[in-house]
Structure formats: structure tokens, C-alpha cells
Design a protein around this motif. Structure first.
Motif, short mmCIF file in Angstrom:
data_model
loop_
_atom_site.label_atom_id
_atom_site.label_comp_id
_atom_site.label_asym_id
_atom_site.label_seq_id
_atom_site.Cartn_x
_atom_site.Cartn_y
_atom_site.Cartn_z
N ILE A 185 -12.37 -42.53 62.28
CA ILE A 185 -11.08 -41.94 62.64
C ILE A 185 -10.11 -41.99 61.47
O ILE A 185 -9.38 -41.02 61.18
CB ILE A 185 -10.49 -42.68 63.86
N TYR A 242 -12.88 -39.67 72.60
CA TYR A 242 -13.28 -39.15 71.28
C TYR A 242 -14.00 -37.82 71.43
O TYR A 242 -13.80 -36.89 70.64
CB TYR A 242 -14.16 -40.18 70.58
N ILE A 268 -7.98 -37.93 69.85
CA ILE A 268 -8.22 -38.94 68.82
C ILE A 268 -7.16 -40.04 68.86
O ILE A 268 -7.47 -41.24 68.70
CB ILE A 268 -8.26 -38.27 67.43
N THR A 320 -7.26 -34.22 62.82
CA THR A 320 -7.08 -35.60 63.27
C THR A 320 -5.80 -36.18 62.67
O THR A 320 -5.62 -36.14 61.45
CB THR A 320 -8.28 -36.47 62.85
#
Length: 669
Positions: free
Chosen positions: A591, A555, A560, A602
Motif C-alpha cells: 500500500i 483491498y 485502500i 492509491t
């Protein structure tokens, strides 16, 4: 220097040294108590304590609640604390290992030439041992100390005994050579006359010195012909018959036959008898009658009885060698036993002999068992007993009729080494030669050696690994892991725990790490967790901890997708402790929400990932509400779960749109 523990009285601990005996009051000992109790720890260490009326002893379970026992550690210095003795231990260890090497290679000695080389190897090892002893005596004499006098006497006696054993058990000289070798033995170990001669020769008129004739007779008795002639040369010169008899005595000494290797016994016997007949003739003719000192010297040379010279001898066997030198210089070992008997009787018989003479008596009679028992009982020298027994057992196993006695002496000596803080590693070399019993002793000793530093503990563990003491190694690592955890050194504790292979304690440590994370939101020792390797599989909790640390690393590096896959695998694999599910679901929320943000890089979770995460969320809420999981749901956790459900719905909608646009075939199926 306290040298030994003597005993206990009701109130006192009694310790003895070479010159004094000291008593120490043990606090807490009352008249109503049962005196003092003692427990041996290791080597030269004891635990001493006052025994109460209930006889509560350390280690027993019959101690009532609230009772306590004051235990006092007691230790005393042994010979090993002397620098010269430590030098002996170091040198003799190398020789001991060489003896084992020679024994291991002796099976290859099949020919006579090989057997001869093997015999030479045993001689070399024996002489190395004697050289070590001589060096110790020289070092002790070079540093005079009141406490060293007893050590000098002990190791001088040890060299004397070893030399005698070498003569009768290893060299086994033939007739003629035996008495010559024994004379060298006497000259080497009964050399006080040399100092007396030096003092005497410094006198203005040596022949007038009160000890002149005693020194001269002593030189003759020990076969030191050249020194005796030198002393005769210190007489006054003149032409009268009184002075001429000195020349006659000098002529007899210069003509005295001495056996040489290669001579036949018959030839040497004839020469010696002819010479001795000449001496007897001069004595009977009264040539030396004017001088009683010279007449006594002539009677010694003629082989007369030595009882009138008993005061000149320090030992019965010094006297026996002198008797053999002039009565039967071609004596064999058995004949020497008979020649020595009157000399031993002159000292009161075998039972009245001193400590050293008793051992030599056993040597002369080829009683190796007696030599070892007397060496242990009278000379009290574990070093001598162990190395002497080992050498002669390895050179000829028939000496002791088996290895058990040899192992016993070696184990006793190793126990003494273990008691010293810096010599315990030498004991390993001795214990490993004693078979299974030695291995058991080694395991017991290593478990009791205090490991004050990590370096010392690593040395102990290396010994365990080399000797395949797997259980002890694991136990020591486990003890160190618990000690480090008690100090709050969690990283060190985890390292030692992994070395021990203790899965249960690894689980406990992993739980401690997780509890620390729940409080501080920081995992302790992240660098260690990053490099656990296969050891993470020791316990499920440790595996989870390592994988959770890997999630954080991914992370932080903005990987990710990999991070989300990892945390999802942790949830679906049932590897995550139930109480940590809210934590991992919260991580998933971050997330998922980031994936729904258009300005974020992301990626959005796939529909499959969304379904799996929804299933995990549903399982958590269902089992928590049913009370199947021991987790508590507070208001903050409930809000987080609600936000996660909403974020998953939005993420699933985006994922389905993506699937319809790019993977229609997969959607239809």
C-alpha cells in the motif's frame, strides 16, 4: 425376533425370544480368561467382551501399555420395534400430555360443577388409553404372526387390568351399578364363548353338539341373557313336556330383573328376590329334572354354589362376578370382596392366582401399590405401569402418597423409549414431568444418543435449549466441532465451535486457518468469515482472522484507505499474533509503495500513519533481534523490512510536504 438378554456363560452370550433361546460364541474368550464381561450402554444395548486374567475392564485405567480389549456391541429388539406398538406409543403420548394439561388446570376447579367436569376428564383420558390398547390388539390380530401371539396376550391382559382399575378407582359405581358394570367387564374380556357359540350354531343340530350346554351355561353366568335365549331357540320343537321346559327356561330368562340407573335398591331387591324364589320353586318341584342341562342352568339362576361349574371359568374373578350377579346383585365394593373370597379359595388362594388374577385381586382390594408392583413384576409391561400410575396419581395424589413412585415408573418407561432410534423424542415429554430427577435423566440420555446426522443432532440441541441444558448443549456442539475438524471440514467445525462457545477450540481453529493461509495464501471459507458477527469476539485469534479477512475484502474493492487503517489498527492493537507481523508489514509495503506511484490512484499515507507504522516496524525488529518474540527472520523477510523502511521514509517526506502546504497551523503546534 430377539426380545431379551438372559445372561452370560463362560463362552456364550445367551439371548431369548418367545419361542427359542440362542447362544452366540464371543471370539477371543479363552479357558484361561475369567469369562465374559458386560457393560450396559443404553436401553437394549450392551457391550460384551472377554475378561482377561488381569480383569481389565472398559473404563478402567489399570490397563498396561500395549493391552487391548475386543468389545462387541449387542442389541436386541423390544416390543417397540413392532409397528402396532409404535402406534400405541404415539397415541398414548398425546393422551399422557392431555392428562398433564388436565392436572395443571385442576387448581381452577373450585365449584362442585367444576369438580364434576374434572372427574369426567379423568374418565375420558382413561377410556382413551383403553381405546389405544384395544386398537393395538386389533392391529396385532389383523396381522397374524408367530411373534405377535405373546404381544396379543400381554396387551389383552393390560386392557383387562386397566378396565378393572377404572371401575374400582375412577368410576366407583354405587351398589347395584357395580355388579352390572363388572358383568360388562367380564363380557368384554372373557369373550371366547362368542366364538364357540358361532361355531355351535353352524351345526345342523346345535342342541346335539357336545359343547351346547357348556356354552349355554357360560352365557348365563356372564349375564348374556339374549344370547342364552337365542341358543335355547335352537332346540327341536314339540308339544310334549320335554320340550315345554325349554319354554319355561326361556320365560325365566326373559323375566330376569336387571338393575337400571334410577331404580331404588329396595325396589330392585324385591323384584330380584321374587324372581329368584320363582326359579327356586321350579327347581324344587323338579320341573327341570328331566333335562340335567336345563336343571343346571336353573340352579345358576337360583344363586346356588358355582363350584360344579368351575371348569367353565377362565379366572377366579370371572367366577366371582358370576357369583355376585346371582347371589347379591346389589353388592357394594366391600361386599364384593367377601363374595370373591370363596372363588379365590377355589383357585388355591391368593398366592396361587395367575399373573392377571393377582393384579385384579389387588385392584378389588383397593391396593394400588400392589397393583403397580404386580403389574411390573408379573405382566412386565412398562407402558402399562407408567401410564396407569400417572393417571391415578394425577387424579388423586393419595393413591400413591407422593410422586416418587409415579416418577419411577415414568422414568423406566422413558428409558425404554430412549433406546429406540426414532422414539427418543417422545421420552422427552415423559422425562420433563418428573422434576429435577427427570431433568438429570434427560441430560444423561441425550448425551448418549448417537447423532448420526446433522438433523438429528439439531433435534437434540433443540431439546437441550428448551430444557435449559446449557452445559450439555455446549458439550455436544464441541464434540461435533471436533468431529468436523477431524474430517477437514473447517467451515462446519467453526460453525459448531461458535455454537458451543468454546473459546479455546475457536483459537485452535483460527490458528489452523492462518496456517492454511501461510501455505496457500488463501483464507478458507471466506464467506463464513465475512459473516461472523459478534461471534468473532470469542477468541482474539478469531477476531484477528475476521478482521484480516475484512482487510482483504476492502483491498479487493479498492478501498485502500480503509484497508490501510484496518491493517494498521491490527498492528497497533496487539491483536495480531507475533508470527504474523511480517505478513501484515508486507501488506503495508504494497500500500505504501502504491501510494508513492504517481500513476496510481492509491492515496499516500498521512504522516501520522507513517509514524505509527515506523514504530511497529522498529518494535518488530528490536524484539525479534532481542529474542523476545518467537519469530524467525530469514533473508526474504529482512529484505522486505528494509524495503518497507525505505518506502516509509519516502512516504513520510511526501506527507510532510502535504501537511506544510495545507495544514500550517497543525504543523506549528
Amino acid at each position: 425376533m430377539i426380545e431379551k438378554f438372559v445372561g452370560l456363560s463362560v463362552y456364550y452370550l445367551i439371548m431369548s425370544s418367545a419361542s427359542t433361546t440362542q447362544s452366540y460364541v464371543i471370539p477371543g474368550c479363552r479357558p484361561s480368561d475369567n469369562g465374559l464381561g458386560v457393560r450396559w450402554v443404553l436401553g437394549n444395548k450392551l457391550f460384551v467382551y472377554p475378561r482377561g486374567a488381569t480383569e481389565n475392564l472398559p473404563g478402567r485405567t489399570e490397563v498396561e501399555a500395549g493391552d487391548s480389549v475386543e468389545v462387541y456391541p449387542v442389541s436386541w429388539e423390544t416390543d417397540l420395534y413392532n409397528p402396532a406398538i409404535r402406534k400405541l406409543v404415539t397415541g398414548s403420548r398425546a393422551t399422557f400430555l392431555e392428562v398433564q394439561r388436565v392436572k395443571a388446570s385442576s387448581s381452577e376447579a373450585g365449584s362442585r360443577e367444576s369438580a364434576s367436569r374434572l372427574r369426567r376428564s379423568w374418565w375420558d383420558c382413561s377410556r382413551e388409553y383403553r381405546e389405544h390398547i384395544r386398537q393395538v390388539v386389533a392391529d396385532l390380530q389383523g396381522n397374524p404372526n408367530s411373534d405377535d401371539e405373546q404381544l396379543i396376550q400381554n396387551y389383552s391382559s393390560a386392557e383387562l387390568v386397566w378396565d378393572a382399575c377404572e371401575i374400582f378407582f375412577l368410576e366407583t359405581p354405587t351398589a347395584g351399578a357395580l355388579v352390572l358394570r363388572l358383568l360388562r367387564w367380564v363380557q368384554s374380556h372373557f369373550s371366547a364363548v362368542e366364538l364357540q357359540a358361532q361355531e355351535l350354531l353352524q351345526h345342523n343340530e346345535p342342541h346335539q353338539h357336545p359343547e351346547y350346554w357348556n356354552v349355554l351355561h357360560k352365557f348365563i353366568l356372564q349375564g348374556k341373557v339374549s344370547q342364552a335365549r337365542q341358543l335355547l331357540g335352537a332346540r327341536p320343537s314339540g308339544k310334549s313336556d320335554i320340550y315345554k321346559i325349554y319354554e319355561d327356561m326361556d320365560s325365566l330368562l326373559s323375566d330376569m330383573p336387571v338393575y337400571r340407573p334410577g331404580w331404588s335398591l329396595i325396589e330392585f331387591g324385591i323384584r330380584f328376590r321374587q324372581w329368584q324364589e320363582r326359579v327356586t320353586r321350579l327347581v324344587n318341584d323338579g320341573v327341570f329334572a328331566p333335562n340335567p342341562g336345563l336343571e343346571s342352568a336353573a340352579r345358576i339362576l337360583a344363586g346356588c354354589e358355582l363350584h360344579p361349574f368351575l371348569h367353565l371359568f377362565d379366572s377366579a374373578y370371572e367366577m366371582a362376578v358370576s357369583r355376585a350377579a346371582f347371589a347379591k346383585p346389589t353388592a357394594t365394593a366391600v361386599e364384593f370382596q367377601h363374595l370373591a373370597k370363596p372363588c379365590v379359595d377355589a383357585y388355591g388362594g391368593p398366592s396361587a392366582l395367575g399373573d392377571v388374577d393377582s393384579v385384579v385381586h389387588a385392584v378389588v382390594n383397593f391396593d394400588m401399590m400392589g397393583v403397580l408392583s404386580l403389574t411390573t413384576a408379573r405382566l412386565r409391561n412398562p407402558w402399562l405401569s407408567a401410564h396407569l400410575c400417572d393417571l391415578f396419581h394425577q387424579s388423586d395424589e393419595e393413591f400413591l402418597h407422593g410422586a416418587r413412585m409415579r416418577d419411577g415408573f415414568v422414568l423406566d418407561y422413558a428409558a425404554q423409549l430412549v433406546s429406540h432410534p426414532s422414539l427418543w423424542q417422545f421420552a422427552v415429554d415423559y422425562l420433563t414431568t418428573c422434576g429435577e430427577e427427570g431433568r438429570q435423566h434427560l441430560e444423561a440420555y441425550l448425551s448418549r444418543i448417537p447423532a448420526e446426522t446433522a438433523n438429528k443432532l439439531n433435534k437434540i440441541l433443540s431439546v437441550c435449549e428448551a430444557n435449559r441444558l446449557v452445559g450439555l448443549r455446549a458439550s455436544l456442539c464441541k464434540q461435533e466441532a471436533r468431529r468436523q475438524s477431524g474430517l477437514g471440514c473447517w467451515g462446519n467445525a467453526l460453525l459448531w465451535c461458535m455454537r458451543s462457545g468454546d473459546a479455546k477450540f475457536a483459537s485452535c481453529l483460527a490458528n489452523e486457518f492462518l496456517e492454511e493461509y501461510l501455505v496457500s495464501r488463501r483464507l478458507p471459507v471466506p464467506s463464513l468469515l465475512d459473516n461472523l458477527g459478534p461471534e468473532m469476539l470469542m477468541a482474539p485469534e478469531l477476531t484477528f482472522l475476521a478482521k484480516y479477512r475484512e482487510f482483504h475484502s476492502l483491498y479487493e474493492r479498492k478501498q485502500i484507505t480503509d484497508a490501510f487503517n484496518l491493517v494498521l489498527n491490527l498492528l497497533t492493537s496487539n491483536l495480531t499474533p507475533k508470527k504474523l507481523w511480517p505478513l501484515l508489514l508486507s501488506d503495508c509495503l504494497l500500500i505504501v509503495e502504491a501510494g508513492g506511484n504517481k500513476d496510481s490512484s492509491t492515496p499516500c499515507p498521512s504522516s501520522h500513519q507513517c509514524y505509527e507504522l515506523m514504530h511497529c516496524l522498529e518494535e518488530y525488529q528490536t524484539k525479534t533481534e532481542a529474542g523476545l518474540w518467537e519469530t524467525s527472520v530469514d533473508g526474504e523477510t529482512a529484505d522486505t523490512m528494509g524495503l518497507l523502511r525505505l518506502a516509509l521514509v519516502r512516504a513520510l517526506a511526501r506527507a510532510l510536504q502535504y501537511d506544510i502546504r495545507y495544514e500550517p497551523d497543525e504543523i506549528e503546534t
